[in-house]
Design an enzyme around this catalytic site. Structure first.
Site, PDB file in Angstrom:
ATOM      1  N   THR A   1      -7.138   3.441  -5.398  1.00 28.60           N
ATOM      2  CA  THR A   1      -7.936   4.537  -5.629  1.00 28.60           C
ATOM      3  C   THR A   1      -7.223   5.628  -4.679  1.00 28.60           C
ATOM      4  O   THR A   1      -6.920   6.838  -4.765  1.00 28.60           O
ATOM      5  CB  THR A   1      -9.291   4.473  -5.452  1.00 28.60           C
ATOM      6  N   ARG A   2      -6.994   5.273  -3.467  1.00 23.61           N
ATOM      7  CA  ARG A   2      -6.449   5.981  -2.345  1.00 23.61           C
ATOM      8  C   ARG A   2      -4.926   6.608  -2.497  1.00 23.61           C
ATOM      9  O   ARG A   2      -4.604   7.515  -1.896  1.00 23.61           O
ATOM     10  CB  ARG A   2      -6.713   5.317  -0.958  1.00 23.61           C
ATOM     11  N   MET A   3      -4.085   5.897  -3.447  1.00 25.50           N
ATOM     12  CA  MET A   3      -2.826   6.364  -3.870  1.00 25.50           C
ATOM     13  C   MET A   3      -2.992   7.841  -4.542  1.00 25.50           C
ATOM     14  O   MET A   3      -2.174   8.468  -4.635  1.00 25.50           O
ATOM     15  CB  MET A   3      -2.085   5.467  -4.625  1.00 25.50           C
TER      16      MET A   3
END
Length: 311
Positions: free
Chosen positions: A15-17
């Site tokens: 998700t943090r990408m």
């Protein structure tokens, strides 16, 4: 030496990408991260490579299967132990050993993994550890007074004394297949995350009388990627390694920090390379060449004694 199987965990969403591309397909050195890990496994002469997929399976599966890996699906992400459980049917219950790697940890050296395999004999388990000045977020390695590994405690389940430990779990471990088949179905999720932790195997192994051996390695080999900043950091480590290999082979680099190799690069000795060379695909440069600044070489072979001028 017993046969070696490899399981690569690559089911996370990333998700943090902040990307529509599955995390393990983001490139380091021009190749998807998971491809680096598969190549490392193949360099160990693994009997089989099993990749556990979840998010983005339609995109990732064709890429890894083309490299010779077998894929299995983790439909729900219920922890690392649950992920390896999905691979269990693909792992024979025999005298082989299974090495567990991660699709978003692309820089582990083959040499470190061979050391791991070399120290683990019989029914021993072996895990790769590292030491960090700031171990926040990592599971801590708990040892007894004699230095023997007792267990791994995840940070969210750790007390203050345990959080002060600097030796951390990288997640990479080598486990006898028979113990995996015995222990994985017995994992419990009675922790603050409600997940099945692969790290619980360590305490289970100790309780069953198995030796647990820790092998220390440099932190840059086990750096994972959870966001694009970490991806950039891993890319720099990778490029620095390539620059060092080129220099040791007899090439002069005007600035080792200003060469980017995105593929395979082979260069003959006594070649001099100015700043900002970009290599894409497969490139072979001969000996005694001169490459000027700001040059792009893509899928080509350069003969000996050639000069390529700037731009």
């Amino acid at each position: 030496m017993n046969a070696l199987d490899v399981v690569i965990l690559a089911a996370g969403k990333g998700t943090r990408m902040k990307s529509s591309l599955p995390k393990v397909l983001h490139a380091v050195g021009g190749r998807p991260m998971v491809e680096h890990v598969i190549r490392t496994a193949q360099a160990l002469d693994a009997r089989r490579v099993v990749v556990v997929l979840g998010h983005g399976i339609d995109q990732v599966a064709p890429r890894v299967e083309a490299l010779g890996a077998v894929t299995v699906e983790q439909r729900e992400q219920l922890g690392t132990g649950h992920a390896v459980q999905q691979a269990l049917p693909a792992l024979p219950d025999d005298h082989a050993r299974t090495l567990i790697l991660y699709g978003d940890v692309p820089l582990t050296r083959t040499l470190s993994l061979k050391r791991l395999a070399d120290v683990a004999h019989g029914d021993a388990l072996a895990l790769l550890t590292t030491r960090l000045d700031n171990p926040q977020g990592y599971g801590r390695i708990v040892r007894d007074a004699g230095g023997n590994v007792l267990r791994i405690v995840e940070e969210k389940d750790a007390d203050d004394a345990t959080r002060a430990i600097r030796e951390v779990n990288t997640g990479i471990m080598l486990v006898p297949n028979r113990f995996l088949h015995h222990a994985l179905p017995r994992l419990k999720n009675d922790n603050k995350q409600g997940e099945y932790y692969l790290t619980d195997l360590i305490a289970m192994a100790r309780d069953a009388g198995h030796a647990v051996i820790a092998v220390d390695c440099p932190a840059d080999e086990t750096q994972g990627v959870n966001d694009r900043l970490q991806l950039a950091e891993v890319e720099r480590v990778h490029q620095r390694r390539i620059a060092e290999q080129v220099i040791v082979a007899g090439v002069t680099l005007a600035d080792p920090a200003r060469i980017d190799v995105r593929g395979d690069f082979d260069c003959g000795n006594d070649t001099v390379i100015d700043i900002n060379l970009v290599v894409e695909g497969t490139v072979r440069v001969g000996s005694n060449c001169r490459i000027g600044p700001n040059v792009v070489l893509k899928d080509c072979a350069i003969a000996d004694n050639v000069e390529i001028r700037a731009f």
